[in-house]
Design a protein around this motif. Sequence first.
Motif, PDB file in Angstrom:
ATOM      1  N   VAL A 126       0.829  -1.203   0.000  1.00  9.18           N
ATOM      2  CA  VAL A 126       0.000   0.000   0.000  1.00  9.18           C
ATOM      3  C   VAL A 126       0.864   1.255   0.000  1.00  9.18           C
ATOM      4  O   VAL A 126       0.364   2.344  -0.260  1.00  9.18           O
ATOM      5  CB  VAL A 126      -0.953   0.021   1.215  1.00  9.18           C
ATOM      6  N   TRP A 127       2.149   1.116   0.294  1.00 11.22           N
ATOM      7  CA  TRP A 127       3.043   2.270   0.330  1.00 11.22           C
ATOM      8  C   TRP A 127       3.748   2.444  -1.008  1.00 11.22           C
ATOM      9  O   TRP A 127       3.911   1.505  -1.780  1.00 11.22           O
ATOM     10  CB  TRP A 127       4.056   2.147   1.460  1.00 11.22           C
ATOM     11  N   ASP A 128       4.178   3.692  -1.275  1.00  9.43           N
ATOM     12  CA  ASP A 128       4.807   4.024  -2.550  1.00  9.43           C
ATOM     13  C   ASP A 128       6.279   3.652  -2.594  1.00  9.43           C
ATOM     14  O   ASP A 128       6.857   3.498  -3.671  1.00  9.43           O
ATOM     15  CB  ASP A 128       4.663   5.523  -2.845  1.00  9.43           C
ATOM     16  N   GLY A 129       6.909   3.552  -1.437  1.00  7.96           N
ATOM     17  CA  GLY A 129       8.331   3.233  -1.391  1.00  7.96           C
ATOM     18  C   GLY A 129       8.796   3.167   0.044  1.00  7.96           C
ATOM     19  O   GLY A 129       8.011   3.361   0.985  1.00  7.96           O
ATOM     20  N   PRO A 130      10.066   2.856   0.274  1.00  8.27           N
ATOM     21  CA  PRO A 130      10.605   2.827   1.640  1.00  8.27           C
ATOM     22  C   PRO A 130      10.329   4.134   2.376  1.00  8.27           C
ATOM     23  O   PRO A 130      10.263   5.207   1.772  1.00  8.27           O
ATOM     24  CB  PRO A 130      12.103   2.594   1.418  1.00  8.27           C
ATOM     25  N   ALA A 131      10.179   4.042   3.680  1.00  9.70           N
ATOM     26  CA  ALA A 131       9.751   5.176   4.491  1.00  9.70           C
ATOM     27  C   ALA A 131      10.900   6.130   4.806  1.00  9.70           C
ATOM     28  O   ALA A 131      12.027   5.707   5.104  1.00  9.70           O
ATOM     29  CB  ALA A 131       9.132   4.684   5.791  1.00  9.70           C
ATOM     30  N   ASP A 169       9.794  15.916   4.338  1.00 14.78           N
ATOM     31  CA  ASP A 169       9.523  14.836   3.399  1.00 14.78           C
ATOM     32  C   ASP A 169       9.241  13.519   4.109  1.00 14.78           C
ATOM     33  O   ASP A 169       9.179  12.462   3.475  1.00 14.78           O
ATOM     34  CB  ASP A 169      10.712  14.649   2.446  1.00 14.78           C
ATOM     35  N   ALA A 170       9.066  13.553   5.425  1.00 15.66           N
ATOM     36  CA  ALA A 170       8.963  12.320   6.204  1.00 15.66           C
ATOM     37  C   ALA A 170       7.596  11.659   6.079  1.00 15.66           C
ATOM     38  O   ALA A 170       6.561  12.326   6.002  1.00 15.66           O
ATOM     39  CB  ALA A 170       9.267  12.600   7.669  1.00 15.66           C
ATOM     40  N   ASP A 171       7.618  10.322   6.080  1.00 16.80           N
ATOM     41  CA  ASP A 171       6.402   9.516   6.075  1.00 16.80           C
ATOM     42  C   ASP A 171       5.978   9.109   7.481  1.00 16.80           C
ATOM     43  O   ASP A 171       4.805   8.851   7.727  1.00 16.80           O
ATOM     44  CB  ASP A 171       6.627   8.215   5.278  1.00 16.80           C
ATOM     45  N   GLU A 172       6.955   9.021   8.385  1.00 13.56           N
ATOM     46  CA  GLU A 172       6.643   8.526   9.720  1.00 13.56           C
ATOM     47  C   GLU A 172       7.518   9.230  10.749  1.00 13.56           C
ATOM     48  O   GLU A 172       8.662   9.628  10.464  1.00 13.56           O
ATOM     49  CB  GLU A 172       6.867   7.009   9.799  1.00 13.56           C
ATOM     50  N   ALA A 173       6.950   9.395  11.946  1.00 10.99           N
ATOM     51  CA  ALA A 173       7.657   9.999  13.072  1.00 10.99           C
ATOM     52  C   ALA A 173       8.298   8.907  13.916  1.00 10.99           C
ATOM     53  O   ALA A 173       7.675   7.870  14.185  1.00 10.99           O
ATOM     54  CB  ALA A 173       6.684  10.804  13.924  1.00 10.99           C
ATOM     55  N   LEU A 174       9.532   9.131  14.321  1.00 12.87           N
ATOM     56  CA  LEU A 174      10.190   8.254  15.281  1.00 12.87           C
ATOM     57  C   LEU A 174       9.989   8.864  16.659  1.00 12.87           C
ATOM     58  O   LEU A 174      10.484   9.968  16.936  1.00 12.87           O
ATOM     59  CB  LEU A 174      11.671   8.116  14.949  1.00 12.87           C
ATOM     60  N   VAL A 175       9.254   8.171  17.508  1.00 16.93           N
ATOM     61  CA  VAL A 175       8.846   8.709  18.807  1.00 16.93           C
ATOM     62  C   VAL A 175       9.662   8.048  19.914  1.00 16.93           C
ATOM     63  O   VAL A 175       9.822   6.825  19.934  1.00 16.93           O
ATOM     64  CB  VAL A 175       7.342   8.465  19.044  1.00 16.93           C
ATOM     65  N   ARG A 253       7.608  -2.563   6.024  1.00 13.68           N
ATOM     66  CA  ARG A 253       7.998  -1.441   5.158  1.00 13.68           C
ATOM     67  C   ARG A 253       9.443  -1.013   5.448  1.00 13.68           C
ATOM     68  O   ARG A 253       9.740  -0.539   6.548  1.00 13.68           O
ATOM     69  CB  ARG A 253       7.064  -0.251   5.356  1.00 13.68           C
ATOM     70  N   PRO A 254      10.351  -1.175   4.509  1.00 12.04           N
ATOM     71  CA  PRO A 254      11.738  -0.746   4.732  1.00 12.04           C
ATOM     72  C   PRO A 254      11.824   0.749   5.017  1.00 12.04           C
ATOM     73  O   PRO A 254      10.991   1.533   4.567  1.00 12.04           O
ATOM     74  CB  PRO A 254      12.434  -1.093   3.411  1.00 12.04           C
ATOM     75  N   VAL A 255      12.862   1.128   5.745  1.00 11.22           N
ATOM     76  CA  VAL A 255      13.132   2.530   6.057  1.00 11.22           C
ATOM     77  C   VAL A 255      14.251   3.018   5.147  1.00 11.22           C
ATOM     78  O   VAL A 255      15.348   2.440   5.131  1.00 11.22           O
ATOM     79  CB  VAL A 255      13.522   2.701   7.531  1.00 11.22           C
TER      80      VAL A 255
END
Length: 288
Positions: A126-131, A169-175, A253-255
């Motif tokens: 479902v994702w376009d590419g690595p995160a 440009d980030a897809d995800e937050a590292l919390v 999902r690869p980072v």
Amino acid sequence: MQYHVNGRLVPATEATVRVDDRGFRYGDAGFETCRAYGGTVFEWAAHRDRLVDTCETLGMGGAVPEDLRERVAATLDANDLADAYVRVSVTRGVQTGKLTPDSEVDPTVVVVVKPLPRGGVDGEPVWDGPATVRTVERRRIPEASMPAAAKTHNYLDGILARLELRGTDADEALVRDVDGFVAEGATSNVFFIDDGVLRTPSLSGPILPGVTRRVVLDLAADLDVPVETGRYGVDAVRDADEAFLTNTTWEVRPVATVDGRAVGGGPVTDRLATAFDRRVERDHYPAE
């Protein structure tokens, strides 16, 4: 589209809850995001058990209906969906306008679905590419304040974390947790690999026990991939040989990068992603 609201199917445009529902007023509700492959929900028992546990934490353990699986199946059938996103919500229901809940519960139960691509060996992500991942200042709520295993409608910490990504440009937050150790993504669990060892934050911290997280750890054991859980600083992820994120819809999902540093997937990530796809294929598309 049709959704399932309190025991009946209704058009999506008519699927409503009352404004005095406690899920709306206070976020007094539990939910699960599931994924259907080939017409059946992946790891249904684990999702249902976690929903029950969340409701028990909220003091309404009996709120999850016995026929919840049948409601999900009916919603998928009504929308002619075999491969889908499925969200199940259980609120404490309508009660008078006071913070302290009544002991009697008449829950509001909602099932929402939407189409997703086929999964498994012949599927597509479902994702376009690595995160692209960036560390945020927002911290994970401590366990003493909010049990990490409770998946409630109170998602403001995740929303505030994602808001910090605006303009990037980030897809995800590292919390991180309040002590500065990596906890998780806003909506994902974090894995990284160094010297062939798969590492992920321990559930002793404020970490959601993700269903996909647990499946990946099981697959790692099957593949004889060494596993370590512990407390890790952000640099451990930034400097890793490989990294990936897991959740129900992303799967594995690869980072690509963490805070601008290239990380990427790699052989261990690929092996686990392939094993995940094969498991989905075996369990959900056996007749194809």
